[in-house]
Design a protein around this motif. Structure first.
Motif, PDB file in Angstrom:
ATOM      1  N   GLY A  62       8.307  27.350 -26.555  1.00  0.00           N
ATOM      2  CA  GLY A  62       8.683  27.730 -25.154  1.00  0.00           C
ATOM      3  C   GLY A  62       9.344  25.455 -24.404  1.00  0.00           C
ATOM      4  N   ASP A  63       8.934  25.019 -25.877  1.00  0.00           N
ATOM      5  CA  ASP A  63       9.637  23.442 -25.059  1.00  0.00           C
ATOM      6  C   ASP A  63      10.557  22.919 -25.886  1.00  0.00           C
ATOM      7  OD1 ASP A  63       6.548  22.295 -24.043  1.00  0.00           O
ATOM      8  OD2 ASP A  63       6.367  22.578 -26.715  1.00  0.00           O
ATOM      9  N   LEU A  64      10.939  22.304 -24.332  1.00  0.00           N
ATOM     10  CA  LEU A  64      12.564  21.582 -24.511  1.00  0.00           C
ATOM     11  C   LEU A  64      12.004  20.597 -25.213  1.00  0.00           C
ATOM     12  CD1 LEU A  64      15.572  21.656 -23.202  1.00  0.00           C
ATOM     13  CD2 LEU A  64      14.986  20.359 -21.870  1.00  0.00           C
ATOM     14  N   LEU A  65      12.207  20.140 -26.621  1.00  0.00           N
ATOM     15  CA  LEU A  65      12.652  19.229 -27.061  1.00  0.00           C
ATOM     16  C   LEU A  65      13.536  18.045 -27.768  1.00  0.00           C
ATOM     17  CD1 LEU A  65      12.006  20.903 -31.131  1.00  0.00           C
ATOM     18  CD2 LEU A  65      10.396  20.656 -29.518  1.00  0.00           C
ATOM     19  N   VAL A  66      14.803  18.267 -26.492  1.00  0.00           N
ATOM     20  CA  VAL A  66      15.671  17.413 -26.511  1.00  0.00           C
ATOM     21  C   VAL A  66      16.739  18.036 -25.122  1.00  0.00           C
ATOM     22  CG1 VAL A  66      18.464  16.522 -27.646  1.00  0.00           C
ATOM     23  CG2 VAL A  66      16.558  17.085 -28.900  1.00  0.00           C
ATOM     24  N   ASP A  67      16.058  17.121 -24.535  1.00  0.00           N
ATOM     25  CA  ASP A  67      16.875  17.103 -22.851  1.00  0.00           C
ATOM     26  C   ASP A  67      18.621  16.387 -22.786  1.00  0.00           C
ATOM     27  OD1 ASP A  67      18.118  18.163 -20.554  1.00  0.00           O
ATOM     28  OD2 ASP A  67      16.837  16.118 -19.611  1.00  0.00           O
ATOM     29  N   THR A  68      19.345  15.244 -23.758  1.00  0.00           N
ATOM     30  CA  THR A  68      19.972  14.485 -23.918  1.00  0.00           C
ATOM     31  C   THR A  68      20.185  13.756 -25.280  1.00  0.00           C
ATOM     32  OG1 THR A  68      21.454  13.176 -23.333  1.00  0.00           O
ATOM     33  CG2 THR A  68      19.124  13.006 -22.169  1.00  0.00           C
ATOM     34  N   LEU A  69      20.503  14.127 -26.478  1.00  0.00           N
ATOM     35  CA  LEU A  69      19.963  13.065 -27.488  1.00  0.00           C
ATOM     36  C   LEU A  69      21.097  11.914 -27.109  1.00  0.00           C
ATOM     37  CD1 LEU A  69      22.403  15.458 -30.605  1.00  0.00           C
ATOM     38  CD2 LEU A  69      20.228  14.383 -29.905  1.00  0.00           C
ATOM     39  N   GLU A  70      21.331  11.182 -26.165  1.00  0.00           N
ATOM     40  CA  GLU A  70      21.478   9.810 -25.662  1.00  0.00           C
ATOM     41  C   GLU A  70      20.567   9.420 -25.370  1.00  0.00           C
ATOM     42  OE1 GLU A  70      23.386  12.764 -23.938  1.00  0.00           O
ATOM     43  OE2 GLU A  70      25.183  11.993 -24.481  1.00  0.00           O
ATOM     44  N   SER A  71      19.016   9.647 -25.176  1.00  0.00           N
ATOM     45  CA  SER A  71      17.776   9.099 -25.652  1.00  0.00           C
ATOM     46  C   SER A  71      17.515   8.984 -27.475  1.00  0.00           C
ATOM     47  CB  SER A  71      16.897   9.415 -24.798  1.00  0.00           C
ATOM     48  OG  SER A  71      16.269  11.058 -25.671  1.00  0.00           O
ATOM     49  N   PHE A  72      18.041   9.211 -28.235  1.00  0.00           N
ATOM     50  CA  PHE A  72      17.564   8.784 -29.490  1.00  0.00           C
ATOM     51  C   PHE A  72      17.963   7.354 -29.425  1.00  0.00           C
ATOM     52  CE2 PHE A  72      16.892  13.234 -31.694  1.00  0.00           C
ATOM     53  CZ  PHE A  72      16.123  13.589 -30.257  1.00  0.00           C
ATOM     54  N   ALA A  73      17.801   6.894 -30.683  1.00  0.00           N
ATOM     55  CA  ALA A  73      18.068   5.412 -31.671  1.00  0.00           C
ATOM     56  C   ALA A  73      18.978   6.398 -32.486  1.00  0.00           C
ATOM     57  CB  ALA A  73      17.329   5.317 -32.123  1.00  0.00           C
ATOM     58  N   LEU A  74      20.188   5.390 -31.995  1.00  0.00           N
ATOM     59  CA  LEU A  74      21.466   5.937 -32.660  1.00  0.00           C
ATOM     60  C   LEU A  74      22.220   4.436 -33.776  1.00  0.00           C
ATOM     61  CD1 LEU A  74      24.898   7.262 -33.583  1.00  0.00           C
ATOM     62  CD2 LEU A  74      25.477   5.637 -31.481  1.00  0.00           C
ATOM     63  N   THR A  75      22.615   4.310 -34.641  1.00  0.00           N
ATOM     64  CA  THR A  75      23.089   4.170 -35.997  1.00  0.00           C
ATOM     65  C   THR A  75      23.964   3.795 -36.104  1.00  0.00           C
ATOM     66  OG1 THR A  75      20.415   3.382 -36.771  1.00  0.00           O
ATOM     67  CG2 THR A  75      22.304   2.560 -38.086  1.00  0.00           C
ATOM     68  N   ARG A  76      25.389   3.488 -36.078  1.00  0.00           N
ATOM     69  CA  ARG A  76      26.653   2.870 -35.995  1.00  0.00           C
ATOM     70  C   ARG A  76      26.504   2.569 -37.539  1.00  0.00           C
ATOM     71  NH1 ARG A  76      31.932   2.114 -33.454  1.00  0.00           N
ATOM     72  NH2 ARG A  76      31.972   0.276 -33.336  1.00  0.00           N
ATOM     73  N   ASP A  77      27.383   3.123 -38.817  1.00  0.00           N
ATOM     74  CA  ASP A  77      27.747   2.471 -39.844  1.00  0.00           C
ATOM     75  C   ASP A  77      26.822   1.414 -39.774  1.00  0.00           C
ATOM     76  OD1 ASP A  77      30.244   3.204 -39.575  1.00  0.00           O
ATOM     77  OD2 ASP A  77      31.075   1.923 -38.011  1.00  0.00           O
ATOM     78  N   GLY A  78      25.168   1.499 -40.409  1.00  0.00           N
ATOM     79  CA  GLY A  78      24.628   0.687 -41.091  1.00  0.00           C
ATOM     80  C   GLY A  78      23.651   0.170 -39.860  1.00  0.00           C
ATOM     81  N   ARG A  79      24.606  -0.268 -38.180  1.00  0.00           N
ATOM     82  CA  ARG A  79      23.964  -0.894 -37.323  1.00  0.00           C
ATOM     83  C   ARG A  79      23.427  -0.125 -35.329  1.00  0.00           C
ATOM     84  NH1 ARG A  79      28.133  -6.433 -37.234  1.00  0.00           N
ATOM     85  NH2 ARG A  79      27.707  -7.074 -39.630  1.00  0.00           N
ATOM     86  N   PRO A  80      22.448  -0.711 -35.106  1.00  0.00           N
ATOM     87  CA  PRO A  80      21.995  -0.210 -34.443  1.00  0.00           C
ATOM     88  C   PRO A  80      23.567  -0.158 -33.097  1.00  0.00           C
ATOM     89  CG  PRO A  80      20.318  -1.050 -34.820  1.00  0.00           C
ATOM     90  CD  PRO A  80      21.879  -1.742 -35.545  1.00  0.00           C
ATOM     91  N   TYR A  81      22.833   1.031 -32.582  1.00  0.00           N
ATOM     92  CA  TYR A  81      25.028   1.125 -31.864  1.00  0.00           C
ATOM     93  C   TYR A  81      24.156   1.227 -30.476  1.00  0.00           C
ATOM     94  CZ  TYR A  81      29.255   2.107 -30.294  1.00  0.00           C
ATOM     95  OH  TYR A  81      30.946   1.930 -29.040  1.00  0.00           O
ATOM     96  N   GLN A  82      24.812   1.165 -29.603  1.00  0.00           N
ATOM     97  CA  GLN A  82      24.382   1.376 -27.738  1.00  0.00           C
ATOM     98  C   GLN A  82      26.106   1.350 -27.280  1.00  0.00           C
ATOM     99  OE1 GLN A  82      21.441  -0.698 -26.318  1.00  0.00           O
ATOM    100  NE2 GLN A  82      19.621   1.223 -26.344  1.00  0.00           N
ATOM    101  N   ALA A  83      26.506   2.483 -25.856  1.00  0.00           N
ATOM    102  CA  ALA A  83      27.096   2.784 -25.259  1.00  0.00           C
ATOM    103  C   ALA A  83      27.450   3.864 -23.920  1.00  0.00           C
ATOM    104  CB  ALA A  83      28.530   2.199 -26.277  1.00  0.00           C
TER     105      ALA A  83
END
Length: 326
Positions: free
Chosen positions: A162-183
């Motif tokens: 019954g656990d909510l594992l993901v409420d929003t994926l925006e909280s995950f660490a994102l790597t775009r084209d091999g580099r950390p990315y935030q926007a």
């Protein structure tokens, strides 16, 4: 933790009102429960669909995989979007008269096991191969992927705990084209699970580009793999992704179905010239299936070889949101 996360969602969705509707949803009347018993979604050679037939609009139905255009068993249960695997279904549906929605987890006879308030308007739904994880995508603002003026929200629920594992994926660490990315404009939608219940694939958009991403639920990381990939669906053997790709990279021009072998960088465009705005599903390792609308309410499920050959074939008339239950 679980109570805190689900309470935060309930606050967004009209707080106490949503909680009241969830309580009532958990106590369906006996007549509806008895009607649901007639439809069995336990594993077998059959398909679960959402009916778009007049007189049964929105109701869940099961057809034989050997004769999908033949007789169907139709349930009293109705959903806006559905998917199922291993005897577990996720049903995204209205929650009372206040234009809010809920996530319902259903068992092998479509009996309700649990339900939760939902933020936004239902759009995509998937279940992991073992039935443990369910995921959904909702539009929080806007009502179409066409044009870019929208915002989505993705959730993942563990049905065993019954656990909510993901409420929003925006909280995950994102790597775009091999580099950390935030926007600020990062959006995710259309999760599909690998068999390990940890790895997943989804669509991520930012700065006018749409990417296939691979994520890890345990590490809470996401990284890009390819561009112009939307609404991915992992093949049963785990080697390929079926998806819709925007014509000339522009969703305004529509989408065409395609398949990407995860071992190669080049996708195969499939033999469908109509625009497919759906999260494509797999009928088997060699065939995909998807819904095409005839009008605002009525749709049919079509099948197509996954190797780029052949031609589209009508699979299930008056239906959408298909899931192969084998």
């Amino acid at each position: 933790m679980r109570k805190i996360l689900w309470t935060s969602i309930a606050v967004v969705v009209l707080a106490g009102a949503a909680a009241g509707y969830v309580h009532r949803a958990a106590h369906r009347n006996d007549a509806a429960a008895a009607a649901a018993e007639a439809v069995d979604i336990s594993p077998g050679p059959k398909l679960l669909v959402r009916s778009t037939a007049d007189g049964a609009m929105g109701h869940l139905a099961v057809v034989s995989a050997a004769d999908p255009r033949g007789p169907r068993k139709t349930s009293a249960v109705s959903c806006n979007r559905v998917y199922a695997a291993a005897g577990t279904a996720i049903c995204l549906r209205p929650d009372g008269p206040l234009a809010t929605y809920q996530i319902a987890v259903l068992g092998p006879h479509l009996q309700e096991l649990d339900s939760y308030p939902m933020v936004g308007v239902p759009n995509r739904a998937r279940v992991s191969a073992d039935g443990r994880l369910v995921t959904w995508t909702a539009f929080v603002t806007g009502d179409s992927y066409n044009g870019g003026q929208f915002s989505t929200r993705v959730g993942v629920l563990d049905t065993r705990t019954g656990d909510l594992l993901v409420d929003t994926l925006e909280s995950f660490a994102l790597t775009r084209d091999g580099r950390p990315y935030q926007a600020a404009d990062v959006n995710y939608w259309g999760i599909t699970f690998a068999r390990d219940d940890t790895t997943f694939y989804a669509t991520m958009s930012t700065a006018g580009h749409r990417y296939l991403v691979r994520g890890d639920l345990t590490a809470r990381t996401v990284r890009t793999l390819a561009e112009n990939v939307e609404c991915p669906s992992l093949s049963p053997d785990g080697t390929r992704i079926a998806f819709k790709q925007a014509v000339d990279g522009d969703p305004v021009k529509g989408w065409r179905p395609a398949v990407l072998d995860l071992a190669t960088p080049h996708p195969t465009t499939l033999a469908e010239t109509r625009s497919v705005d759906d999260q494509i599903a797999w009928l088997d390792d060699h065939t995909v299936m998807y819904a095409l609308h005839r009008d605002a309410d009525h749709a049919d499920v079509w099948s197509l070889p996954a190797d780029g050959g052949g031609a589209p074939a009508l699979l299930v008339p008056d239906a959408e949101s298909p899931a192969h239950l084998s």
